[in-house]
Design an enzyme around this catalytic site. Structure first.
Site, PDB file in Angstrom:
ATOM      1  N   ALA A   1       2.861   5.386  -8.520  1.00 36.90           N
ATOM      2  CA  ALA A   1       4.252   5.627  -8.915  1.00 36.90           C
ATOM      3  C   ALA A   1       4.482   5.124 -10.340  1.00 36.90           C
ATOM      4  CB  ALA A   1       5.210   4.952  -7.937  1.00 36.90           C
TER       5      ALA A   1
ATOM      6  N   ASP B   1      -1.096  10.599  -3.767  1.00 34.45           N
ATOM      7  CA  ASP B   1       0.051   9.716  -4.000  1.00 34.45           C
ATOM      8  C   ASP B   1       0.760  10.078  -5.316  1.00 34.45           C
ATOM      9  OD1 ASP B   1      -2.287   8.924  -5.213  1.00 34.45           O
ATOM     10  OD2 ASP B   1      -2.237   6.870  -4.453  1.00 34.45           O
TER      11      ASP B   1
ATOM     12  N   GLY C   1       0.823  -1.216   0.000  1.00 33.65           N
ATOM     13  CA  GLY C   1       0.000   0.000   0.000  1.00 33.65           C
ATOM     14  C   GLY C   1       0.852   1.259   0.000  1.00 33.65           C
ATOM     15  N   LEU C   2       2.061   1.172  -0.550  1.00 38.27           N
ATOM     16  CA  LEU C   2       2.948   2.348  -0.576  1.00 38.27           C
ATOM     17  C   LEU C   2       2.813   3.131  -1.883  1.00 38.27           C
ATOM     18  CD1 LEU C   2       6.246   0.999   1.082  1.00 38.27           C
ATOM     19  CD2 LEU C   2       4.362   2.249   2.118  1.00 38.27           C
ATOM     20  N   GLY C   3       1.790   2.811  -2.669  1.00 35.05           N
ATOM     21  CA  GLY C   3       1.517   3.638  -3.843  1.00 35.05           C
ATOM     22  C   GLY C   3       2.175   3.166  -5.123  1.00 35.05           C
ATOM     23  N   SER C   4       2.276   1.844  -5.313  1.00 30.73           N
ATOM     24  CA  SER C   4       2.986   1.366  -6.508  1.00 30.73           C
ATOM     25  C   SER C   4       2.221   1.683  -7.796  1.00 30.73           C
ATOM     26  CB  SER C   4       3.287  -0.124  -6.410  1.00 30.73           C
ATOM     27  OG  SER C   4       2.118  -0.848  -6.200  1.00 30.73           O
ATOM     28  N   SER C   5       0.885   1.623  -7.782  1.00 25.73           N
ATOM     29  CA  SER C   5       0.132   1.923  -9.018  1.00 25.73           C
ATOM     30  C   SER C   5       0.336   3.382  -9.414  1.00 25.73           C
ATOM     31  CB  SER C   5      -1.362   1.688  -8.831  1.00 25.73           C
ATOM     32  OG  SER C   5      -1.595   0.451  -8.279  1.00 25.73           O
TER      33      SER C   5
END
Ligand code: MEV
Length: 330
Positions: free
Chosen positions: A114, A155, A108-112
């Site tokens: 990024a 994000d 849930g660290l914002g890969s989509s």
């Protein structure tokens, strides 16, 4: 053969999740775990995608198929993004995209977000289209809205501008977000992963439903969160970590009232506080994903151990990382 590689950082929401979706401010920091996207010429197909971290290999689309029908989840952000880019900046040359992640998409660290930002920046470079940060944001935000339905875009801002930001979403489609850098050093934070992947859309809808039932009460919670965001902004600049911890605890109380916490998050939060953290809260949508603990140097090891003993996995990250950047052009 022409090839462009771009990377963008993941993020951690520090204060103001959920209320930010309703137009209130939040504070987000970019982290030093990055996602990279490589774009190169494609002689066989119009669009090919390889994302081994998402178990997506050998994925190809013709020009006519691009962005049509139900897209597989792993391809949805990047394919939608390319399709929207072409609507604005039509091109003939097809591309191969290779996406690589330094962190698990499940954190849930914002890969989509990024990867979307990295792809827009790479497409600009590959096709020779000059894109400002605002252009990057606008195209990335349209992508996320198309795939996810509702999102604040915080994000994306972290992935584009980097650092630590005070953020308010655009007031309408095509409008600009408010993005104010908060100039600080590294934050003494521990990040604990619950092991559970949260579904952001479901959690946003849950808060929307609560608000429809009792708008006065939920708006009041959003206003209280906003007051904490404003105090946090000042205390970040002052570097008052004990006070920031206290504000995190208050923010977590309000997130509980929005019913987005979970027993796994609460176990890690409780363990970190018992071990002496200044404060602790969930970060992001809730329901799982990660929690944060603000912790003094002397308490750091004991708090990390307590989070792990409570079933969490410590994720090593540095806050305040740089935004999207071109890594290589061949
Ligand atoms: C999810 O990481 C944070 C939310 O505020 C959603 C968003 O801002 O898009 C719940």
């Amino acid at each position: 053969m022409k090839r462009v590689k771009v990377s963008a950082p993941g993020k951690l929401m520090l204060f103001g999740e959920h209320s930010v979706v309703f137009g209130y401010p939040c504070i987000v920091t970019a982290v030093d775990l990055r996602l990279s996207v490589t774009v190169e010429e494609n002689a066989e197909y119009f669009f090919s995608l390889e994302a081994p971290d998402l178990a997506l290999n050998d994925y190809h689309r013709s020009r006519q198929e691009l962005g049509q029908g139900d897209l597989p989840k792993a391809a949805s952000f990047l394919e939608t993004c390319f399709s929207l880019f072409l609507k604005r900046y039509p091109q003939e040359q097809g591309i191969k995209v290779f996406s690589q992640n330094e962190f698990a998409a499940s954190y849930g660290l914002g890969s989509s977000s990024a990867s979307t930002v990295a792809l827009v920046r790479a497409l600009g470079e590959f096709y020779g289209v000059n894109l400002s940060k605002e252009d990057l944001f606008d195209l990335s935000y349209q992508t996320v809205l198309q795939v996810q339905g509702v999102a604040s875009g915080f994000d994306l801002a972290a992935a584009i501008w980097g650092g630590t930001l005070y953020y308010v979403m655009p007031s309408a489609a095509g409008e600009k977000p408010i993005v104010q850098p908060i100039l600080i050093q590294e934050l003494p934070l521990l990040v604990g992963y619950t092991g559970i992947k949260a579904d952001t859309s479901i959690l946003i809808r849950k808060v929307q439903a609560l608000r429809s039932e009792d708008p006065a009460q939920i708006n009041d919670i959003f206003r209280q969160i906003t007051d904490l965001v404003e105090q946090a902004k000042q205390n970040l600049v002052l570097g008052d970590f004990a006070k920031l911890g206290e504000l995190m605890n208050q923010n977590q109380k309000l997130l509980r009232q929005l019913q987005v916490s979970s027993s796994e998050l609460e176990n890690l939060i409780e363990a970190s506080l018992a071990a002496g953290a200044y404060g602790s809260k969930l970060s992001g949508a809730g329901g799982g994903d990660c929690m944060l603990a603000m912790v003094g140097q002397s308490q750091k090891i004991a708090t990390a151990q307590a989070i792990e003993q409570a079933g969490g996995k410590i994720i090593e990250v540095k806050t305040n990382a740089g935004g999207v950047r071109l890594e290589k052009t061949l």
